[in-house]
Design a protein around this motif. Structure first.
Motif, short mmCIF file in Angstrom:
data_model
loop_
_atom_site.label_atom_id
_atom_site.label_comp_id
_atom_site.label_asym_id
_atom_site.label_seq_id
_atom_site.Cartn_x
_atom_site.Cartn_y
_atom_site.Cartn_z
N LYS B 134 0.85 -1.20 0.00
CA LYS B 134 0.00 0.00 0.00
C LYS B 134 0.89 1.25 0.00
O LYS B 134 2.07 1.18 0.35
CB LYS B 134 -0.88 0.03 1.25
CG LYS B 134 -1.80 -1.16 1.37
CD LYS B 134 -2.93 -1.04 0.40
CE LYS B 134 -3.78 -2.31 0.40
NZ LYS B 134 -4.69 -2.38 -0.72
N ASP B 135 0.27 2.39 -0.35
CA ASP B 135 1.06 3.62 -0.27
C ASP B 135 1.16 4.08 1.18
O ASP B 135 0.43 3.57 2.05
CB ASP B 135 0.43 4.72 -1.14
CG ASP B 135 -0.98 5.01 -0.70
OD1 ASP B 135 -1.14 5.79 0.24
OD2 ASP B 135 -1.93 4.40 -1.27
N LEU B 136 2.04 5.00 1.43
CA LEU B 136 2.34 5.39 2.81
C LEU B 136 1.10 5.90 3.55
O LEU B 136 0.89 5.60 4.73
CB LEU B 136 3.44 6.46 2.83
CG LEU B 136 3.95 6.82 4.22
CD1 LEU B 136 4.61 5.66 4.91
CD2 LEU B 136 4.93 8.00 4.14
N TYR B 137 0.25 6.62 2.82
CA TYR B 137 -0.93 7.18 3.48
C TYR B 137 -1.86 6.06 3.97
O TYR B 137 -2.41 6.12 5.07
CB TYR B 137 -1.67 8.11 2.51
CG TYR B 137 -2.66 8.99 3.22
CD1 TYR B 137 -2.24 10.13 3.92
CD2 TYR B 137 -4.02 8.68 3.21
CE1 TYR B 137 -3.14 10.92 4.59
CE2 TYR B 137 -4.93 9.48 3.88
CZ TYR B 137 -4.49 10.60 4.57
OH TYR B 137 -5.37 11.38 5.23
N ALA B 300 10.76 -0.03 -11.88
CA ALA B 300 10.40 -1.41 -11.51
C ALA B 300 8.89 -1.57 -11.43
O ALA B 300 8.18 -0.64 -11.07
CB ALA B 300 11.03 -1.76 -10.16
N ARG B 301 8.45 -2.78 -11.79
CA ARG B 301 7.00 -3.05 -11.78
C ARG B 301 6.44 -2.87 -10.38
O ARG B 301 7.10 -3.21 -9.39
CB ARG B 301 6.78 -4.51 -12.22
CG ARG B 301 6.20 -4.63 -13.61
CD ARG B 301 6.06 -6.09 -13.98
NE ARG B 301 5.13 -6.80 -13.08
CZ ARG B 301 5.06 -8.12 -13.00
NH1 ARG B 301 5.85 -8.87 -13.73
NH2 ARG B 301 4.20 -8.69 -12.19
N PRO B 302 5.21 -2.34 -10.25
CA PRO B 302 4.63 -2.17 -8.91
C PRO B 302 4.57 -3.52 -8.19
O PRO B 302 4.33 -4.55 -8.81
CB PRO B 302 3.22 -1.64 -9.17
CG PRO B 302 3.21 -1.18 -10.58
CD PRO B 302 4.30 -1.89 -11.30
N PHE B 307 7.68 -7.45 -3.17
CA PHE B 307 7.68 -8.91 -3.06
C PHE B 307 9.07 -9.43 -2.72
O PHE B 307 9.25 -10.23 -1.80
CB PHE B 307 7.18 -9.53 -4.38
CG PHE B 307 7.29 -11.03 -4.39
CD1 PHE B 307 6.37 -11.81 -3.70
CD2 PHE B 307 8.34 -11.65 -5.05
CE1 PHE B 307 6.49 -13.19 -3.67
CE2 PHE B 307 8.47 -13.04 -5.03
CZ PHE B 307 7.54 -13.81 -4.34
N PHE B 308 10.06 -8.94 -3.44
CA PHE B 308 11.42 -9.43 -3.19
C PHE B 308 11.93 -8.99 -1.82
O PHE B 308 12.67 -9.72 -1.17
CB PHE B 308 12.36 -8.99 -4.32
CG PHE B 308 12.23 -9.86 -5.52
CD1 PHE B 308 12.66 -11.18 -5.48
CD2 PHE B 308 11.64 -9.39 -6.69
CE1 PHE B 308 12.52 -12.01 -6.58
CE2 PHE B 308 11.50 -10.21 -7.80
CZ PHE B 308 11.93 -11.52 -7.74
N LEU B 309 11.49 -7.81 -1.41
CA LEU B 309 11.92 -7.35 -0.08
C LEU B 309 11.37 -8.26 1.01
O LEU B 309 12.09 -8.70 1.91
CB LEU B 309 11.44 -5.92 0.17
CG LEU B 309 12.27 -4.83 -0.49
CD1 LEU B 309 11.64 -3.48 -0.27
CD2 LEU B 309 13.70 -4.84 0.06
N ILE B 310 10.08 -8.57 0.92
CA ILE B 310 9.48 -9.41 1.96
C ILE B 310 10.05 -10.84 1.87
O ILE B 310 10.25 -11.49 2.89
CB ILE B 310 7.94 -9.39 1.87
CG1 ILE B 310 7.44 -7.97 2.21
CG2 ILE B 310 7.30 -10.40 2.81
CD1 ILE B 310 7.75 -7.48 3.62
N LEU B 311 10.35 -11.26 0.66
CA LEU B 311 11.01 -12.56 0.51
C LEU B 311 12.35 -12.51 1.24
O LEU B 311 12.74 -13.45 1.94
CB LEU B 311 11.21 -12.88 -0.98
CG LEU B 311 11.82 -14.24 -1.29
CD1 LEU B 311 10.84 -15.35 -0.91
CD2 LEU B 311 12.19 -14.36 -2.76
N GLY B 312 13.03 -11.37 1.09
CA GLY B 312 14.31 -11.18 1.78
C GLY B 312 14.13 -11.22 3.29
O GLY B 312 14.91 -11.86 4.00
#
Lengths: 369, 364
Positions: B134-137, B300-302, B307-312
């Motif tokens: 989600k966006d920050l808001y 980069a695609r939305p 996804f890769f960060l959470i995978l990390g």
């Protein structure tokens, strides 16, 4: 995407290995430790009580082992339900074991996150296994009976909280020693028969059941409860009196703690202010006279002071400061000096005087008999 | 993003990010590192945190609202800035992962003891992912809800009054700390309870003049300090001082004391509320990491980076397997984060100055 999310949820649900099905769990209500042999053999007799589903009966297991966990393994082999500690309400120690020291068992209990800190710490006078297997007229299981009994006593402020939290807290505190409730086995019931005074984890002295309230007002301020007095002097007369709804406040004064580490004797003055409704009075003098009430108050003040003084004597002989005078002395000293001090020895040698001032708040609905 | 954050959002963001696993052991850390009446030491340390926020405030003013990336790139060429972003992204991602895994391992002391911790962590990561995309808001809307849920727990304080005694606080100050207390290491360990506020540096593009960003940050920090003090005071009067030094998580013990006539062992119900605050810490550190990577890969695609960060995060969760390891990893990564909180604003100030000199040179 939606289908994928639902599949994911279903997949996660299959991973629930930590199931607790109520019917397949045995909630230990009471655990009792006692010495298995008095000849120096370090064997423990561990007894547990698990209420049955209807709560009116309980299953009691007893085993002799080296540690509590070993005994638990024996129970697990006997019991058809998975044993859990989450509803443990009482930790009972046999008298002999309590005199030997209970820390290793308490440590194991406290370490277990599933045990609640409201569990009562009890010293049993009598056979712990028999206490738990017996049927009592009060109904329910022994564990439930003990729980209700201790909660009722605590609620009436007759005894200080003697749960796991207060015990452990005072065990670690260097200015006060822990206390536990003493339960005595009677032919048809159990009775709170006083308070066990501990020095660290060893049971070293006891306060009689009838004196619990006097101990309560020495240890802390009391806001509720009854105080019974036998033979209060009122002029020539000696009368039994009962005060209800008492409120008390204690004040502690002591001589300068300088020089205590060099063996100087500490002088302590405990002043107790107490008031309550006098609802039971067997004297002949009418109470509608202010002078008589004052006379009675003077007699009661002397009585309370004497009673409290005798309890201080018990604690001093047992070398245990169960009323927390040390916390006050500690706060008046340099911390480094306090650490050097052997407080229990200082307490035992201290010159402690109790003074009491009892006031009759009201005399009930009758002004004379 | 059209909507801008207001100071209330910023305030609760600061509070929620600082309320993480460190709060469980806060009174013990105070007792171990400062000794008796250590609350005063904690209060003094909080002034350091305020000073640090002041430094970041200074950067915001001098930078005239530019993002930290814009500031860095005015002074450094991209080939030099990008590796820095990658380093920061990797580090912040690890912090988020270690906090999450530490929380799960602590949680497993109370519940789901025999479930694989990575399975629970997987679900934790799943929640983090759904927030992060989600966006920050929108994240801030969730933060507001979580804030209400966790702050409501402070209503439990009156439960402890009956057993609370001022005398247990003692009249001595800073005595009887553990060996190793009163040291730089001890102070740094203590300071870890404040870690998180420095992420307000990344909020610069999400606020405008009306947002009054730093009013929110100061308020959030003040609120955090107030509640930390309250908690330490309650603990020092509720437990005895030597006891505090041996309790691994005094917060869990205090929660154990809460009991209603119709329900006991409330801590099992209350403790999961802390999931929200820890989850948000993971989300915000991952968010910080994402901002760094987005700067490198703006096209980069939305949801791909997320996804890769959470995978990390999930894979990093495999590193600490036992509580001892996870606590050490959290502590040491927080030490580095404290360093970043001080050094990065100083570097940014330097970059701003360098940028200004360059502009002058160009004009000349």
């Amino acid at each position: 995407m939606r289908a994928f999310r639902w599949m994911l949820v279903l997949l996660l649900l299959t991973g629930c290995s930590d199931q607790r099905i109520l019917e397949k769990v045995g909630f230990i209500r009471t655990i009792a430790y006692d010495l298995a042999g008095r000849d120096g053999a370090k064997l423990l007799k561990v007894t547990i009580s698990i209420p049955k589903t209807k709560q009116e009966e309980s299953i009691v297991y007893s085993a002799v082992a080296r540690t509590s966990k070993q005994a638990r393994a024996i129970f697990d082999r006997q019991n058809n339900r998975r044993l859990v500690n989450g509803q443990l309400r009482q930790i009972v120690f046999g008298e002999a074991l309590a005199r030997d020291g209970i820390w290793s068992h308490l440590d194991a209990i406290m370490r277990d996150p599933s045990v609640g800190i409201h569990s009562h710490v009890v010293v049993a006078e009598g056979d712990t296994e028999r206490m738990m297997t017996k049927k009592y007229e009060q109904g329910g299981t022994a564990g439930e009976y003990i729980d209700d009994l201790l909660r009722a006593e605590s609620a009436s402020r007759d005894i200080p909280h003697t749960n796991l939290h207060s015990f452990i807290r005072d065990y670690y505190d260097d200015g006060i020693e822990p206390v536990a409730t003493i339960l005595k086995e009677l032919p048809n019931s159990l009775m709170v028969d006083g308070l066990a005074l501990f020095r660290k984890d060893r049971y070293v002295g006891r306060i009689q059941g009838v004196d619990k309230m006097y101990f309560g007002i020495l240890r802390d301020s009391v806001h509720m409860g009854d105080l019974n007095m036998e033979g209060v002097k009122m002029g020539e007369e000696s009368v039994p009196i009962s005060m209800s709804y008492i409120r008390s406040h204690r004040k502690i004064r002591f001589s300068s703690p300088k020089g205590l580490t060099q063996g100087k004797r500490l002088k302590v003055d405990i002043e107790i202010k107490l008031r309550g409704s006098m609802l039971e009075y067997y004297g002949q003098e009418p109470l509608d006279s202010v002078a008589n009430q004052r006379k009675l108050e003077a007699g009661m003040s002397k009585y309370v002071a004497k009673k409290c003084q005798s309890l201080i004597g018990i604690m001093q002989r047992s070398k245990t400061d169960s009323i927390g005078l040390g916390q006050h002395v500690r706060n008046a000293m340099h911390y480094r000096d306090w650490k050097k001090l052997d407080w229990n020895e200082t307490f035992a040698a201290a010159d402690i005087t109790v003074r009491a001032s009892v006031k009759i708040k009201d005399i009930g609905k009758l002004i004379r008999s | 993003m059209k909507e801008k954050l207001n100071r209330f959002h910023i305030g609760i963001f600061i509070y929620m990010i600082e309320l993480d696993v460190t709060v469980f052991s806060l009174p013990r850390l105070v007792a171990e590192n400062f000794g008796t009446n250590g609350w005063l030491g904690l209060l003094a340390l909080s002034l350091v945190a305020f000073a640090n926020i002041g430094l970041i405030h200074f950067v915001y003013r001098l930078g005239k609202g530019r993002s930290i990336f814009q500031i860095i790139e005015t002074a450094l060429p991209k080939w030099c800035a990008y590796p820095l972003y990658v380093l920061l992204a990797g580090f912040w991602l690890s912090v988020g992962a270690f906090i999450g895994k530490d929380f799960i391992l602590i949680f497993q002391m109370l519940a789901f003891q025999s479930t694989d911790s990575m399975l629970i962590f997987f679900m934790y990561c799943l929640m983090a992912y759904f927030l992060l995309i989600k966006d920050l808001y929108s994240i801030m809307k969730a933060v507001t809800l979580f804030f209400i849920l966790t702050t409501a727990l402070n209503g439990l304080f009156p439960f402890f009054f009956q057993e609370w005694k001022l005398i247990r606080l003692t009249t001595s100050f800073f005595q009887d700390a553990q060996p190793g207390g009163h040291s730089l290491y001890g102070m740094a360990e203590m300071y870890t309870v404040f870690v998180g506020y420095e992420l307000c540096m990344l909020m610069f593009p999400y606020v405008n003049e009306k947002s009054k960003l730093f009013q929110g940050v100061y308020f959030g920090q003040l609120f955090t300090v107030f509640l930390q003090q309250l908690f330490v005071w309650v603990s020092f009067g509720f437990f005895s001082f030597p006891e505090l030094k041996v309790l691994s998580y005094p917060l869990i013990h205090t929660l154990e004391y809460v009991e209603f006539p119709f329900i006991n062992r409330m801590e099992n119900l209350i403790f999961p509320f802390f999931l929200f605050s820890n989850l948000l810490s993971t989300v915000f550190f991952s968010f910080a990491s994402m901002l760094c990577l987005r700067r490198i890969f703006p096209q980069a695609r939305p949801k791909l980076i997320e996804f890769f960060l959470i995978l990390g995060v999930f894979l990093l969760g495999y590193i600490p397997k036992i509580l001892r390891q996870s606590e050490l990893l959290v502590r040491h990564s927080y030490f580095i984060e404290i360093g970043i909180a001080i050094v990065l604003p100083l570097l940014l100030l330097l970059f701003i100055k360098v940028g200004q000199w360059r502009q002058k040179e160009v004009k000349v």
